[in-house]
Every structure is written in C-alpha cells, then in structure tokens.
Design a protein around this motif. Sequence first.
Motif, PDB file in Angstrom:
ATOM      1  N   GLY A  12       0.862  -1.351  -0.019  1.00 59.87           N
ATOM      2  CA  GLY A  12      -0.115  -0.002  -0.149  1.00 59.87           C
ATOM      3  C   GLY A  12       0.884   1.257   0.081  1.00 59.87           C
ATOM      4  N   LYS A  13       2.102   1.059  -0.342  1.00 61.50           N
ATOM      5  CA  LYS A  13       2.871   2.363  -0.569  1.00 61.50           C
ATOM      6  C   LYS A  13       2.411   3.511  -1.352  1.00 61.50           C
ATOM      7  N   THR A  14       2.071   3.120  -2.498  1.00 56.12           N
ATOM      8  CA  THR A  14       1.498   4.163  -3.403  1.00 56.12           C
ATOM      9  C   THR A  14       0.034   4.478  -3.201  1.00 56.12           C
ATOM     10  N   SER A  15      -0.873   3.630  -2.529  1.00 58.65           N
ATOM     11  CA  SER A  15      -2.131   3.509  -2.460  1.00 58.65           C
ATOM     12  C   SER A  15      -2.383   4.616  -1.073  1.00 58.65           C
ATOM     13  N   VAL A  17      -0.376   7.473  -0.183  1.00 59.50           N
ATOM     14  CA  VAL A  17      -0.451   8.796  -0.805  1.00 59.50           C
ATOM     15  C   VAL A  17      -1.811   8.944  -1.689  1.00 59.50           C
ATOM     16  N   VAL A  18      -2.104   7.978  -2.525  1.00 62.46           N
ATOM     17  CA  VAL A  18      -3.257   8.455  -3.393  1.00 62.46           C
ATOM     18  C   VAL A  18      -4.588   8.596  -2.696  1.00 62.46           C
ATOM     19  N   ALA A  19      -4.536   7.978  -1.170  1.00 68.31           N
ATOM     20  CA  ALA A  19      -5.744   7.892  -0.223  1.00 68.31           C
ATOM     21  C   ALA A  19      -5.764   9.481   0.295  1.00 68.31           C
ATOM     22  N   LEU A  20      -4.586   9.913   0.421  1.00 68.92           N
ATOM     23  CA  LEU A  20      -4.492  11.511   0.695  1.00 68.92           C
ATOM     24  C   LEU A  20      -5.170  12.443  -0.289  1.00 68.92           C
ATOM     25  N   ALA A  21      -4.890  11.958  -1.467  1.00 71.14           N
ATOM     26  CA  ALA A  21      -5.353  12.894  -2.426  1.00 71.14           C
ATOM     27  C   ALA A  21      -6.802  12.772  -2.723  1.00 71.14           C
ATOM     28  N   LYS A  22      -7.337  11.578  -2.361  1.00 71.01           N
ATOM     29  CA  LYS A  22      -8.722  11.110  -2.520  1.00 71.01           C
ATOM     30  C   LYS A  22      -9.455  11.851  -1.197  1.00 71.01           C
ATOM     31  N   GLY A  23      -8.608  12.038  -0.186  1.00 71.28           N
ATOM     32  CA  GLY A  23      -9.386  12.348   1.187  1.00 71.28           C
ATOM     33  C   GLY A  23      -9.431  13.872   0.913  1.00 71.28           C
ATOM     34  N   THR A  24      -8.517  14.661  -0.051  1.00 69.52           N
ATOM     35  CA  THR A  24      -8.577  16.074   0.165  1.00 69.52           C
ATOM     36  C   THR A  24      -9.593  16.333  -1.143  1.00 69.52           C
ATOM     37  N   VAL A  25      -9.747  15.379  -1.927  1.00 71.32           N
ATOM     38  CA  VAL A  25     -10.897  15.966  -3.037  1.00 71.32           C
ATOM     39  C   VAL A  25     -12.336  15.550  -2.308  1.00 71.32           C
ATOM     40  N   GLU A  26     -12.488  14.676  -1.291  1.00 70.58           N
ATOM     41  CA  GLU A  26     -13.622  14.209  -0.774  1.00 70.58           C
ATOM     42  C   GLU A  26     -14.123  14.868   0.442  1.00 70.58           C
ATOM     43  N   LYS A 173      -2.899  -1.375   6.090  1.00 72.61           N
ATOM     44  CA  LYS A 173      -4.046  -2.085   5.857  1.00 72.61           C
ATOM     45  C   LYS A 173      -4.507  -2.880   7.307  1.00 72.61           C
ATOM     46  N   ALA A 174      -4.245  -1.938   8.159  1.00 81.29           N
ATOM     47  CA  ALA A 174      -4.589  -2.805   9.471  1.00 81.29           C
ATOM     48  C   ALA A 174      -5.698  -3.083   9.614  1.00 81.29           C
ATOM     49  N   ASP A 175      -6.981  -2.427   9.085  1.00 80.27           N
ATOM     50  CA  ASP A 175      -8.236  -2.823   9.127  1.00 80.27           C
ATOM     51  C   ASP A 175      -8.275  -4.398   8.891  1.00 80.27           C
ATOM     52  N   LEU A 176      -7.662  -4.926   8.150  1.00 81.67           N
ATOM     53  CA  LEU A 176      -7.792  -6.326   7.488  1.00 81.67           C
ATOM     54  C   LEU A 176      -7.585  -7.251   8.819  1.00 81.67           C
ATOM     55  N   PHE A 177      -6.863  -6.765  10.057  1.00 86.01           N
ATOM     56  CA  PHE A 177      -6.732  -7.679  10.953  1.00 86.01           C
ATOM     57  C   PHE A 177      -7.285  -7.469  12.319  1.00 86.01           C
ATOM     58  N   HIS A 178      -7.532  -6.138  12.307  1.00 89.76           N
ATOM     59  CA  HIS A 178      -8.362  -5.757  13.671  1.00 89.76           C
ATOM     60  C   HIS A 178      -9.495  -4.433  13.355  1.00 89.76           C
ATOM     61  N   ASN A 179     -10.181  -4.272  13.949  1.00 91.42           N
ATOM     62  CA  ASN A 179     -11.222  -3.414  14.133  1.00 91.42           C
ATOM     63  C   ASN A 179     -10.800  -2.066  14.661  1.00 91.42           C
ATOM     64  N   LEU A 180     -10.487  -1.107  13.689  1.00 96.09           N
ATOM     65  CA  LEU A 180      -9.858   0.109  14.283  1.00 96.09           C
ATOM     66  C   LEU A 180     -10.677   1.026  14.813  1.00 96.09           C
ATOM     67  N   ILE A 235      -6.186   3.037   4.527  1.00 95.05           N
ATOM     68  CA  ILE A 235      -6.992   4.097   3.827  1.00 95.05           C
ATOM     69  C   ILE A 235      -8.298   4.403   4.178  1.00 95.05           C
ATOM     70  N   HIS A 236      -8.828   3.369   4.817  1.00 95.18           N
ATOM     71  CA  HIS A 236     -10.576   3.374   5.118  1.00 95.18           C
ATOM     72  C   HIS A 236     -10.752   4.238   6.614  1.00 95.18           C
ATOM     73  N   HIS A 237      -9.557   4.674   7.078  1.00 96.24           N
ATOM     74  CA  HIS A 237      -9.478   5.438   8.450  1.00 96.24           C
ATOM     75  C   HIS A 237      -8.810   6.474   8.344  1.00 96.24           C
ATOM     76  N   PRO A 238      -9.261   7.809   7.783  1.00 94.26           N
ATOM     77  CA  PRO A 238      -8.678   9.005   7.570  1.00 94.26           C
ATOM     78  C   PRO A 238      -7.824   9.603   8.838  1.00 94.26           C
ATOM     79  N   THR A 239      -8.408   9.320  10.135  1.00 94.62           N
ATOM     80  CA  THR A 239      -7.995   9.984  11.188  1.00 94.62           C
ATOM     81  C   THR A 239      -6.561   9.160  11.643  1.00 94.62           C
ATOM     82  N   LEU A 240      -6.552   7.762  11.265  1.00 93.46           N
ATOM     83  CA  LEU A 240      -5.223   6.995  11.695  1.00 93.46           C
ATOM     84  C   LEU A 240      -4.105   7.527  10.431  1.00 93.46           C
ATOM     85  N   LEU A 241      -4.818   7.496   9.157  1.00 91.92           N
ATOM     86  CA  LEU A 241      -3.882   7.668   8.043  1.00 91.92           C
ATOM     87  C   LEU A 241      -2.881   9.136   8.128  1.00 91.92           C
ATOM     88  N   GLU A 242      -3.779   9.935   8.684  1.00 91.75           N
ATOM     89  CA  GLU A 242      -2.956  11.182   8.568  1.00 91.75           C
ATOM     90  C   GLU A 242      -1.752  11.459   9.737  1.00 91.75           C
TER      91      GLU A 242
END
Length: 255
Positions: A12-15, A17-26, A173-180, A235-242
């Motif tokens: 998820g190295k590229t995704s 930063v792409v998630a930061l871009a999507k979060g900016t747009v959305e 991708k920590a949401d795959l192994f734990h409820n965040l 990428i599904h949890h913006p508060t942690l991604l930031e």
Amino acid sequence: MSVIIIGNQRVGKTSMVVALAKGTVEGTLENVKIAHPDPQSLIRDKSNLGTGDIAPTFDKEEEPLLLRINLPSGSERDVRVQWIDTPGEAWSKPAWQESNPEKYQDLVHTLGQSQAVLLLLPPYRYRTQEIEDTPEFEEILDPETWKKQLKERLTLLRSHCPSVQHILISIHKADLFHNLEEEKNTWQYNTKTSFLWGKHDTHIRKTYFSLADDIIREHNSLPPYLNPKFFVTSIHHPTLLELPWVYLGAYFANA
C-alpha cells in the motif's frame, strides 16, 4: 523534506498517498491535505486507466508534494515533501536485487539520504476470527514470517540510515486484521488539545508490535540508535492515516 516509503509489494505504499489525494478531494481528511499537485491529477496518474486500480510501481518514482497540515500548535502550515515511492520487489525479493544491482544501490543510497523513512508492514494473523471472510485474507502474514520480515527491514535501516532524522513504522491495511474503530476514536488528532505522541507510540507498540518486542528492543539497543515511532494505518480510516504525516509535519514545517 524527503520521505521515502518502503515495504513489500502490494503493501500500500502508493495507495497511501493516493488516499491522501482522495481524502483531499472528498473532504474526508481534516488535518492533512495535498495542495500541490492537483490531487485529482495525482489520482489519475497513479491509477490504471483500464481498471481504476492503483498502478504498481516498477521503478523509483519521485513526486514533489505540498502538504497543508494542521500542526499541534494550532496553525496550518504548508510542508514541502519530496515523496519517493519504491518498487516492493526491491525490498522483498533478493532475486530482484541481484538482477538490478544499480537500481538497488540507487535505492539504498536514496534511503540513506532521506530525512524521513516510512516503512509499511503488512498485517499479520492477530485475531483471525475478525478477518477470515475478507477477500484480502491472503495478504495477511503468519506471525513468524511477519517477525522475520520486520527484523530484515530493521537491519536494512540500521545499516543504511545512520543519519535519517525520523523513522516511522506502520502496519498498513491494519483494518484487515483488527477493528480500528476504537483506535480511530481514541487517537483522533485535534489541534485544540495536546496530542500525546509518546503515549500513542507506547500503546501502538505494546498492542500491535508486542509480537516482535525482543526484535525491537535489540534494534533500539544497537547503534545508531534509531528508535522508530510506531503507527497503524488504513486508507479506510482517515484519522489514523493522517497521523504519520502530522507527526512529520510538526518537525518539518519550516523546511
């Protein structure tokens, strides 16, 4: 600030930063936004035109970013980042390193010259009952393989990053192994209150990295004493991604 992102293929190295871009747009990101380049252009450039999926990275790629970050002081600052993306094979496949010695040496040199390193790790089988039904289950490593890879990455960092100012390690991708949800609610960054970085680091390390506590302790006891900081991101949890980017922004706002 030059930030190099390393980790396995598809971690998820590229995704990230792409998630930061999507979060900016959305508008889903509150504290980190990409001001330049145009985030929609970045999303298009890093996506497969046919499928819309994130395109794999085959060579070292550099992208100047201007991040607008809400700092702990309560002020919004523009932070210039030289984002260096890397092919996952370079770090996980010795055969790739042997077949591409010049490229590998260039990556290692870039790694050592960067001001910050963000190491992304895949999740491991922490609570399998929560994740067995997910389609990405095969991306989750067994604990021993995960520990082995972490030790290899720490050895790489200790060998080539003696002067790097900040090393951040995140299980992505920590949401795959734990409820965040609890982590998201507990560690939501707010510029109006003092964020307890030390407490956050201790909690994440004890909760998610305890499996490799002996490896981390050994690493931290050896020169050049890098003492990385620990995160969990998705990428599904913006508060942690930031959080990794806010942490770096606090140090490099004037760079």
